[in-house]
Motif scaffolding. Structure first.
Motif, mmCIF file in Angstrom:
data_model
loop_
_atom_site.group_PDB
_atom_site.id
_atom_site.type_symbol
_atom_site.label_atom_id
_atom_site.label_comp_id
_atom_site.label_asym_id
_atom_site.label_seq_id
_atom_site.Cartn_x
_atom_site.Cartn_y
_atom_site.Cartn_z
ATOM 1 N N ALA A 175 18.721 -16.496 10.181
ATOM 2 C CA ALA A 175 19.369 -17.763 10.520
ATOM 3 C C ALA A 175 20.783 -17.550 11.054
ATOM 4 O O ALA A 175 21.248 -18.274 11.940
ATOM 5 C CB ALA A 175 19.399 -18.678 9.297
ATOM 6 N N MET A 176 21.472 -16.536 10.524
ATOM 7 C CA MET A 176 22.850 -16.297 10.958
ATOM 8 C C MET A 176 22.925 -15.384 12.183
ATOM 9 O O MET A 176 24.008 -15.027 12.622
ATOM 10 C CB MET A 176 23.670 -15.691 9.805
ATOM 11 C CG MET A 176 23.309 -14.260 9.439
ATOM 12 S SD MET A 176 21.690 -14.097 8.621
ATOM 13 C CE MET A 176 22.041 -14.927 7.072
ATOM 14 N N GLY A 177 21.768 -15.047 12.730
ATOM 15 C CA GLY A 177 21.718 -14.189 13.898
ATOM 16 C C GLY A 177 21.259 -12.789 13.543
ATOM 17 O O GLY A 177 21.378 -12.351 12.400
ATOM 18 N N GLY A 178 20.730 -12.116 14.520
ATOM 19 C CA GLY A 178 20.223 -10.778 14.280
ATOM 20 C C GLY A 178 18.779 -10.791 13.813
ATOM 21 O O GLY A 178 18.148 -11.845 13.674
ATOM 22 N N THR A 179 18.257 -9.635 13.551
ATOM 23 C CA THR A 179 16.869 -9.501 13.117
ATOM 24 C C THR A 179 16.765 -8.528 11.957
ATOM 25 O O THR A 179 17.686 -7.755 11.686
ATOM 26 C CB THR A 179 15.981 -8.981 14.271
ATOM 27 O OG1 THR A 179 16.490 -7.725 14.736
ATOM 28 C CG2 THR A 179 15.929 -9.977 15.420
#
Length: 218
Positions: free
Chosen positions: A40-44
């Motif tokens: 949700a906050m970005g990245g994987t």
């Protein structure tokens, strides 16, 4: 140098193939079913999804009758048998000496290569691990923990729906020539060590001496 012996058998060992020439190369792939999920906050993040199906690739050749490597089997007959097993959709047992492979597989591909001036038949065979109904049921039950299949659990990663298997294990089996309880357990349970269950259930004292025509309760 270790020599790897490959055995393929079908129909509870009624049909068997030993290659006259051991494969020059055997590759065994053992993948995981990992999934990459977005945060949700970005990245994987890469999430472990359990072991996938093993895949085995082997290359060899079927020697012609006049070849010094010939074992007396006609290469076209062996090739025809492989193709019929592939087309049947039935699992076969793959046994590879010197490894932990002694399991049910499906033949995914049979590629033959005919070389100019060479009467031998060169082969490349790909097999993928087969899971019996009981194993799939256990996997589906494990995947169902934390939410129904296809819904998003609390971790935010949707679980893949379990692939069903329409094969049904029969209640009994009639013994054929050459059968042992180990063979029968391998064929129907995917595990030869379960022969003791069959012995206890059917009152068999010697698992290697079965009567042709004898009905075994599975």
């Amino acid at each position: 140098m270790n020599t790897r012996t490959v055995l393929l058998w079908h129909n509870n060992g009624a049909e068997r193939i030993y290659f006259a020439v051991n494969p020059a190369e055997i590759s065994v792939s053992r993948p995981n079913r990992n999934r990459v999920a977005a945060l949700a906050m970005g990245g994987t993040v890469n999430l472990w999804g359990g072991r996938g199906l093993r895949e085995v690739r082997l290359t060899t050749f079927l020697p012609a009758a006049r070849s010094p490597f010939s074992d007396g089997n006609d290469p076209e007959t062996v090739l025809s048998m492989l193709k019929s097993w592939q087309d049947s959709g039935d699992p076969i047992r793959l046994i590879l000496s010197g490894s932990d492979i002694n399991d049910a597989f499906l033949i995914e591909d049979v590629t033959e290569c005919l070389r100019e001036g060479d009467p031998d038949v060169w082969l490349s065979i790909t097999l993928r691990e087969y899971k019996f109904k009981s194993a799939l049921a256990a996997l589906a039950e494990k995947q169902s923990v934390g939410g129904q299949s296809g819904k998003v659990p609390s971790g935010g990663v949707p679980s893949a729906p379990a692939r069903t298997d329409e094969r049904v294990t029969p209640q009994t089996y009639t013994v054929k020539k050459g059968d042992t309880l180990w063979d029968i357990a391998c064929r129907f349970f995917g595990d030869g060590t379960r022969w003791q269950e069959l012995a206890a259930k059917n009152g068999v004292s010697d698992p290697r001496k079965l009567q042709i025509g004898q009905v075994i309760t599975l």
